[in-house]
Design a protein around this motif. Sequence first.
Motif, PDB file in Angstrom:
ATOM      1  N   GLU A  97       0.956   5.711  -0.294  1.00  0.00           N
ATOM      2  CA  GLU A  97       0.158   6.894   0.010  1.00  0.00           C
ATOM      3  C   GLU A  97       0.697   8.100  -0.751  1.00  0.00           C
ATOM      4  OE1 GLU A  97      -1.291   8.725   4.179  1.00  0.00           O
ATOM      5  OE2 GLU A  97       0.833   9.031   3.760  1.00  0.00           O
TER       6      GLU A  97
ATOM      7  N   LEU B  98     -10.506   2.181  -2.333  1.00  0.00           N
ATOM      8  CA  LEU B  98      -9.623   2.858  -1.384  1.00  0.00           C
ATOM      9  C   LEU B  98      -9.991   4.323  -1.123  1.00  0.00           C
ATOM     10  CD1 LEU B  98      -6.143   1.316  -2.343  1.00  0.00           C
ATOM     11  CD2 LEU B  98      -7.727   0.640  -0.532  1.00  0.00           C
TER      12      LEU B  98
ATOM     13  N   LEU C 245      -2.431   0.507  -4.731  1.00  0.00           N
ATOM     14  CA  LEU C 245      -1.801  -0.796  -4.569  1.00  0.00           C
ATOM     15  C   LEU C 245      -0.606  -0.889  -5.507  1.00  0.00           C
ATOM     16  CD1 LEU C 245      -4.889  -3.215  -4.524  1.00  0.00           C
ATOM     17  CD2 LEU C 245      -3.551  -2.456  -2.566  1.00  0.00           C
TER      18      LEU C 245
ATOM     19  N   GLU D 160      -8.770  -1.637  -5.585  1.00  0.00           N
ATOM     20  CA  GLU D 160      -8.144  -0.323  -5.481  1.00  0.00           C
ATOM     21  C   GLU D 160      -9.173   0.794  -5.631  1.00  0.00           C
ATOM     22  OE1 GLU D 160      -3.843   1.150  -6.976  1.00  0.00           O
ATOM     23  OE2 GLU D 160      -5.297   0.821  -8.578  1.00  0.00           O
TER      24      GLU D 160
ATOM     25  N   LEU E 167       0.848  -1.190   0.000  1.00  0.00           N
ATOM     26  CA  LEU E 167       0.000   0.000   0.000  1.00  0.00           C
ATOM     27  C   LEU E 167       0.882   1.237   0.000  1.00  0.00           C
ATOM     28  CD1 LEU E 167      -2.644  -1.124   2.632  1.00  0.00           C
ATOM     29  CD2 LEU E 167      -3.128  -0.613   0.243  1.00  0.00           C
TER      30      LEU E 167
ATOM     31  N   MET F 229      -4.652   6.589  -1.893  1.00  0.00           N
ATOM     32  CA  MET F 229      -3.923   5.342  -1.652  1.00  0.00           C
ATOM     33  C   MET F 229      -3.951   4.485  -2.911  1.00  0.00           C
ATOM     34  SD  MET F 229      -5.140   4.376   2.227  1.00  0.00           S
ATOM     35  CE  MET F 229      -4.725   2.658   1.964  1.00  0.00           C
TER      36      MET F 229
ATOM     37  N   GLN G 121      -2.420  -9.047   6.224  1.00  0.00           N
ATOM     38  CA  GLN G 121      -1.647  -7.816   6.118  1.00  0.00           C
ATOM     39  C   GLN G 121      -0.428  -7.940   6.999  1.00  0.00           C
ATOM     40  OE1 GLN G 121      -1.073  -5.012   8.399  1.00  0.00           O
ATOM     41  NE2 GLN G 121      -1.723  -6.319  10.094  1.00  0.00           N
TER      42      GLN G 121
END
Length: 878
Positions: free
Chosen positions: A137, A318, A338, A315, A135, A336, A170
Amino acid sequence: MSRRVDKPPKWLDRLFGWLCRSEELEVLRGDLYELYAERLAQKGRAWANFFYFFEVFDLLRPFALKRTRNTTQVNMFKTYLMVAYRNVINQKVFSFINISGLAIGLTCFVLIALFIQDELSYDKFHENSNRIYRLVENFESEGVGEHSASLPFPTGPTLAGEYPAEVKQQVRFFNFQSPTVALAYKEANKAFNESRFFFADSSFLSMFDYALVQGNPRTALDNPNALLITESMAQKYFGDEDPMGKILEFQGQQPLQVTGVLADAPLNAHFQFDFIASFSSLKYWYGGTLPRTWYWNPCWTYVLLEHETDATAFEAKLPDFVNKYFPDFIREDVTMELQPLEDIHLHSKLDYEIAANSNINNIYIFGAIAVFVLFIAAVNFINLSTAKAAKRGKEVGVRKSLGSKKSQLITQFIFESVLFTFIAIVVALGLVALLLPAFNNLIGKSIAFGTLFQPQFIIGGIAIGLIVGLLSGIYPAFILSNVRTVSVLKGERLKARGVQFRKVLVTAQFAISMFLIVGTVVAISQSKLLLNEDPGFESENVLLVPVIRSGMGQHYEGFRNRALQSPYIKSVTAVEEVIGEKHQVNNYQYEGMDRSKPFPRFFVRHDFTETMGIKLVAGRDYDREFVTDDTLAHVVNEAMVKAMGWGSPQEAIGKKFYHRNELMGKVVGVVEDYNFISKHHNIGPIVIDLNTMPGAFNLFIKYMAVRVDGENLQQSISDLDKAWASVLPDRPFDFFFLDDRLKHVYAAEQTLGTITVIFSVLAIIVACLGVFGLVTFSVERRTKELGIRKVLGIGNAQIIGLVSKEFLLLILLAFLISIPASYFLIEAWLTGFAYRVDLQVWPFVFAGAVTLIICMSTVLFHTRKVAKINPAVTLKYE
């Protein structure tokens, strides 16, 4: 119950089955399996496959001879070998040039192919690599902000809980954003500063396929204070002791118990680690709970998607996740994404990467160099083979007069060409084995020679051998086999067919050589620019000392005062990141702005600009006499002044800034622009923010920067060590030089330049071998003609001009072709740099001049030798 024996790959076993068509041979399969298993245990699978392949053929040889009903084929094969051998002996120079040139080209090609194969293999050793994503940002407003490889602490678990049908697992990694941490094994009085220490969630071993040598992979990271160490670290700290259950003290405070030993991470993983501590261990440092802020983003977060989850569709969800959980004042600026795990190493250029990545563009460049070098070598081989074949007309005539069939002649010439090609391949494999350790050292890898015996390399080698061999054998096979026997036996010279085709190939060869020379010069110039261009600060004689979570926050002023007592220590400050490498981002609101926006930020202590040699262009620097500077004052750069539209730096002084719409302070100084991150990026706005809080050393202040006397480095370091020991005697003193660290930022460009130089030089050497061979052939073929001309009164200079004329024309044509192609390709590469060299005329002229000098020197060497021969001798030639 029979013992299980490891079997060879199916394709090798099927090959054996196809060749073995009798019960007599079938009974030997079991023995071969046993032998294969022994090789596998001793040498590994690649070598076992290699030996098995040749052992099968060695085993089949007597059966094949026994089955041969017509021994004429065997005798014919021997004849082909004998003729090929005699041709090698009779034309040693041509044979050496032909085989060595192709071998050098193949060696370059194979080495670069191994490098590219390794680069493309990153992170693919994980079973679920195609379903693992990182992930990322994007925190940006109006082009200013950051593209971060890391996210806030709660992101991973919250996302997995929010979308349980899409996210299977995760994993978060965290390292305090610290360059090093302190570890100690008290029982043996061992203490080190470690740079590859991470905290990770307990799902680490189930998501990623890292081998656990000791311990239970299901529970190794379940409990707080659990620690996994690699085998190399187990040896470093515990020697021959069993590391399981041993205690290592973290940062002088937290005891961590070894619950497992990991195999060292494969080098083709996008980040390397030595220690993995359980994520729950972090509660020790945060009051019994983990941080819940959605603003601070220090965790690298990975997710494993369910088999049926479509990454693109997931995605798209998000943005809703961001709107639900991120705070109001940054929500509009955050997105965000992927990022596929397999893309990180070659395609990721984010801020705050765990480790420096490579660049897919370098793969394209290296691949092009490999193809160019192989092309030049293959052109040489084909040119010399076809040129040499023109001298074999009399041989063909004799053999045809003795009854040789056309098909036999065709087979003979193609066989010779393919044979020489495969000899070159064998020589190239020997050179690769010899050069691979040095090549690994150059590129920082550990590629094994056994990699070459993977199916793709074996098939590729066979294909190259057949293609080059067939192309170089077609001319003698189909042209010479059609010559009239009577004509050649009478001594008539064969027409020089294929000359135009050879000229085209030579021209292409010259053009590629010039392109490689120009590319090499530009790559070296670009690398030097990145390393030597003034960054706007002085990096020489500056030591950086890692201090985050070291306890230095309580002792900083005492350490500084003690250090400055030394005449060899000029200035001391503290900084958040390595200047010229990284920065952080914070939200700031200046007058005229409706709300805060993310801007690059650099926390510092007093004397930052003095220590780093950064020039002040307006206002003042942070001053200890102004005790409120850390909250009520800002120093910014010229790019910030431009971005905010404040006019001149002088007009920026006094501009106000706010926090949550409440007036806080004003801009007190403007510094000259400097490269606060690498020169791959343009200089943007930045806030140099003073942070004098003692607690800053636990999070925001990571290094002390110390300027020392460059002429007395050892004494400076000794005095600094003593000052450190006076305040933190239990923590090892560690440092590095800033200019050395910044060289690593441009390591990819340095490697590119070095490899380009090496392989370009080799390509030019191969091209020189080709020119040498062709000139030798051309002069030799015209020996009688040159003798006649000399008898008629022509001088040596005219003879040289006569022979060199055709090569001069080819070089000129190649130069005209190479200039535009080189310009556009190199210009396209340079556009990827914020700071780049300007393409000038001289590299192109230099490339043409080098090619001309090399070619003409070769022509001069041969023609002078012929020109000095007595005409009576040359007239008797042939």
